[in-house]
Design an enzyme around this catalytic site. Structure first.
Site, PDB file in Angstrom:
ATOM      1  N   ASN A   1      -6.996   5.081   9.807  1.00 31.84           N
ATOM      2  CA  ASN A   1      -6.555   3.775  10.292  1.00 31.84           C
ATOM      3  C   ASN A   1      -6.442   3.714  11.810  1.00 31.84           C
ATOM      4  O   ASN A   1      -6.432   2.640  12.385  1.00 31.84           O
ATOM      5  CB  ASN A   1      -5.208   3.408   9.665  1.00 31.84           C
ATOM      6  CG  ASN A   1      -4.208   4.532   9.754  1.00 31.84           C
ATOM      7  OD1 ASN A   1      -4.373   5.576   9.118  1.00 31.84           O
ATOM      8  ND2 ASN A   1      -3.187   4.358  10.568  1.00 31.84           N
TER       9      ASN A   1
ATOM     10  N   CYS B   1       5.617   4.246  16.390  1.00 34.39           N
ATOM     11  CA  CYS B   1       6.622   4.254  17.425  1.00 34.39           C
ATOM     12  C   CYS B   1       7.914   4.625  16.706  1.00 34.39           C
ATOM     13  O   CYS B   1       8.390   3.876  15.876  1.00 34.39           O
ATOM     14  CB  CYS B   1       6.681   2.843  18.003  1.00 34.39           C
ATOM     15  SG  CYS B   1       7.786   2.615  19.350  1.00 34.39           S
TER      16      CYS B   1
ATOM     17  N   HIS C   1      -2.773  -7.174   2.240  1.00 32.30           N
ATOM     18  CA  HIS C   1      -2.664  -7.831   3.556  1.00 32.30           C
ATOM     19  C   HIS C   1      -3.664  -7.297   4.574  1.00 32.30           C
ATOM     20  O   HIS C   1      -3.832  -7.863   5.647  1.00 32.30           O
ATOM     21  CB  HIS C   1      -1.228  -7.747   4.097  1.00 32.30           C
ATOM     22  CG  HIS C   1      -0.798  -6.419   4.610  1.00 32.30           C
ATOM     23  ND1 HIS C   1      -0.790  -6.112   5.949  1.00 32.30           N
ATOM     24  CD2 HIS C   1      -0.358  -5.302   3.998  1.00 32.30           C
ATOM     25  CE1 HIS C   1      -0.341  -4.875   6.128  1.00 32.30           C
ATOM     26  NE2 HIS C   1      -0.073  -4.359   4.952  1.00 32.30           N
TER      27      HIS C   1
ATOM     28  N   GLY D   1       0.820  -1.213   0.000  1.00 32.27           N
ATOM     29  CA  GLY D   1       0.000   0.000   0.000  1.00 32.27           C
ATOM     30  C   GLY D   1       0.852   1.261   0.000  1.00 32.27           C
ATOM     31  O   GLY D   1       0.531   2.250  -0.664  1.00 32.27           O
ATOM     32  N   THR D   2       1.949   1.225   0.738  1.00 33.48           N
ATOM     33  CA  THR D   2       2.822   2.399   0.828  1.00 33.48           C
ATOM     34  C   THR D   2       3.323   2.798  -0.562  1.00 33.48           C
ATOM     35  O   THR D   2       3.364   3.988  -0.900  1.00 33.48           O
ATOM     36  CB  THR D   2       4.018   2.083   1.762  1.00 33.48           C
ATOM     37  OG1 THR D   2       3.495   1.719   3.037  1.00 33.48           O
ATOM     38  CG2 THR D   2       4.938   3.270   1.905  1.00 33.48           C
TER      39      THR D   2
ATOM     40  N   THR E   1       8.953  -7.247 -13.045  1.00 32.83           N
ATOM     41  CA  THR E   1       8.232  -8.518 -13.198  1.00 32.83           C
ATOM     42  C   THR E   1       7.184  -8.628 -12.101  1.00 32.83           C
ATOM     43  O   THR E   1       7.466  -8.366 -10.937  1.00 32.83           O
ATOM     44  CB  THR E   1       9.219  -9.698 -13.114  1.00 32.83           C
ATOM     45  OG1 THR E   1      10.140  -9.554 -14.199  1.00 32.83           O
ATOM     46  CG2 THR E   1       8.507 -11.039 -13.203  1.00 32.83           C
TER      47      THR E   1
HETATM   48  C1  PLP Z   1      -4.392   4.001   5.873  1.00 32.32           C
HETATM   49  C2  PLP Z   1      -3.133   3.274   5.540  1.00 32.32           C
HETATM   50  N1  PLP Z   1      -2.357   3.714   4.543  1.00 32.32           N
HETATM   51  C3  PLP Z   1      -1.235   3.069   4.185  1.00 32.32           C
HETATM   52  C4  PLP Z   1      -0.815   1.936   4.838  1.00 32.32           C
HETATM   53  C5  PLP Z   1       0.429   1.225   4.386  1.00 32.32           C
HETATM   54  O1  PLP Z   1       0.092   0.027   3.691  1.00 32.32           O
HETATM   55  P1  PLP Z   1       1.130  -1.175   3.557  1.00 32.32           P
HETATM   56  O2  PLP Z   1       1.300  -1.767   4.917  1.00 32.32           O
HETATM   57  O3  PLP Z   1       0.510  -2.142   2.606  1.00 32.32           O
HETATM   58  O4  PLP Z   1       2.396  -0.612   3.017  1.00 32.32           O
HETATM   59  C6  PLP Z   1      -1.569   1.462   5.913  1.00 32.32           C
HETATM   60  C7  PLP Z   1      -1.102   0.292   6.707  1.00 32.32           C
HETATM   61  O5  PLP Z   1      -1.051   0.362   7.927  1.00 32.32           O
HETATM   62  C8  PLP Z   1      -2.766   2.133   6.268  1.00 32.32           C
HETATM   63  O6  PLP Z   1      -3.537   1.716   7.287  1.00 32.32           O
END
Ligand code: PLP
Length: 415
Positions: A161, A349, A221, A68-69, A257
């Site tokens: 989150n 943290c 995940h 996601g990042t 890939t």
């Molecule tokens: C709102 C939000 N953005 C981004 C992320 C980052 O995603 P990833 O862990 O897949 O890199 C998270 C994960 O904690 C999240 O909750």
């Protein structure tokens, strides 16, 4: 172990494990032209279509990323560079677009990406404040959008989150569509908990080409897929400057890939979530409300963060977030862990030093409140027995954390 930290990551779903295991045996690089490669490509593209269907888009609009990042980075930096350069059309117009509009309390994937653009690319940040439940202030956003010609992009969370607050995405999509500005939504915490339909949102907000909701990030995940794969949904009418260059895979937006087995598992998890979204949300919300009632009964001084009204409408069904005055969230976390219950403080943290949550601070809470935060998040494996175990462990953990907090304060007065 009673696992109540599903917002950090949730166990892989059996369907995803099965799909991944089967796909690991598939030989072939999906970019190869021989039949082995084509077989891998079929599985990859079919998986892309299946993920796309759960988000209301076409397969071609789904760009797989490493997590996601990476999707968030690709959206924000990619839109920024695309909007700034002459390739966006007129060089002077590009140069004027220096502002990135971002609500307070975003995830660090967004905050740190935007900070990097400020430091290295001369971006200006416009921070939109949050209200007391963590919702962005639409009136402030609307005012900022009056000067749309200076805005490169708007980025926001679909749902927070930490405190689980669902943002007014449709309203922001409509405002940005009207202003002709692209919007990226980090839907990583929301995906799998609330319905997401990008195409119908673009339609209902009358989004013109390249504006309104054009990009949306998700991560496998968080929904019972594997770690190591995420996706950026990128509308056909929008372009981003790639961050990774190489073999030109995925419309040259993200070279490299592709991980066919992870994509197959992502698709299996996404489909499984989508098939029972409403039922699961209802089930999780019932467990969530049991946790909330139980905590307030055991510790009447605890303060619920986020949307707290009866039948709260803008809280994720799996999220509970409390502040325990006089306690450190970290002490509670360790004590509950020792009692066999995994929860989180919800905030980052930094180098082993607990930071007061920037989300709670943005919601106008005190630093002491922000330090005593605990996040309990439910997911597809959560049961009533998990809630019972947490509620049984809480009173002793709380009493001990409160004593430690008292002792720490006494010591600091002595000094
Ligand atoms: C709102 C939000 N953005 C981004 C992320 C980052 O995603 P990833 O862990 O897949 O890199 C998270 C994960 O904690 C999240 O909750």
């Amino acid at each position: 172990m009673v696992y109540l930290d599903h917002a950090a990551t949730t166990p892989m779903r059996p369907e995803a494990i099965e799909a991944m295991t089967a796909a690991l045996a598939v030989v072939g690089n999906p970019s190869s032209i021989h039949s082995a490669g084509q077989q891998a490509k079929r599985l990859l593209e079919e998986s892309r279509e299946r993920v796309a269907a759960t988000l209301g888009v076409d397969g071609i609009e789904v760009v797989f990323t490493g997590n996601g990042t990476e999707a968030v980075n690709l959206a924000i930096k990619g839109l920024w560079w695309q909007r700034r350069t002459a390739s966006a059309g007129d060089a002077a117009a590009g140069a004027a677009r220096r502002r990135i509009v971002v609500p307070a309390g975003e995830h660090h994937a967004t905050l740190d990406t935007v900070d990097w653009l400020v430091e290295h690319e001369g971006a200006d940040v416009v921070e939109i404040p949050l209200d007391a439940v963590g919702r962005l202030r639409l009136d402030v956003l609307e005012r900022e959008l009056d000067d749309a010609s200076t805005i490169a992009l708007v980025t926001m969370l679909w749902a927070n989150n930490e405190v689980g607050t669902i943002q007014p995405v449709e309203e922001v999509a409509r405002l940005t569509a009207r202003a002709g500005v692209p919007l990226h939504v980090d839907a990583i915490a929301a995906y799998g908990q609330v319905p997401i339909d990008v195409r119908s949102l673009r339609r209902s907000t009358e989004a013109p080409r390249g504006a309104g909701l054009v990009a949306l990030s998700v991560s496998a995940h968080k929904i019972g897929g594997p770690a190591g794969i995420g996706a950026l949904v990128l509308d056909r009418s929008a372009a981003v400057e790639p961050l990774i260059h190489g073999g030109g895979q995925q419309r040259k937006v993200r070279s490299g890939t592709q991980d066919v087995a992870a994509a197959a598992a992502f698709a299996a998890a996404a489909e499984s979530v989508a098939a029972r979204l409403d039922d699961d949300a209802e089930r999780m919300a019932a467990l969530r409300d049991r946790v909330i009632d139980g905590v307030l009964e055991a510790v009447p001084s605890a303060r619920l963060s986020g949307d707290a009204g009866p039948g709260a409408s803008v809280r994720l069904p799996g999220n509970v977030h409390f502040s325990f005055p006089g306690c450190e969230g970290d002490s509670l976390l360790f004590l509950l862990d020792a009692a066999g219950v995994a929860v989180s403080t919800g905030s980052a943290c930094q180098a082993g030093v607990p930071e007061p949550s920037h989300v709670l601070m943005a919601m106008g809470r005190t630093e002491a409140d922000a330090r005593g935060a605990l996040r309990i998040t439910l997911g597809h494996t959560s049961t009533d027995a998990d809630v019972d175990a947490f509620l049984a462990a809480l009173p002793a953990a709380h009493a001990q954390a409160a004593r430690a907090g008292l002792a720490a304060r006494a010591t600091s007065f002595d000094r």
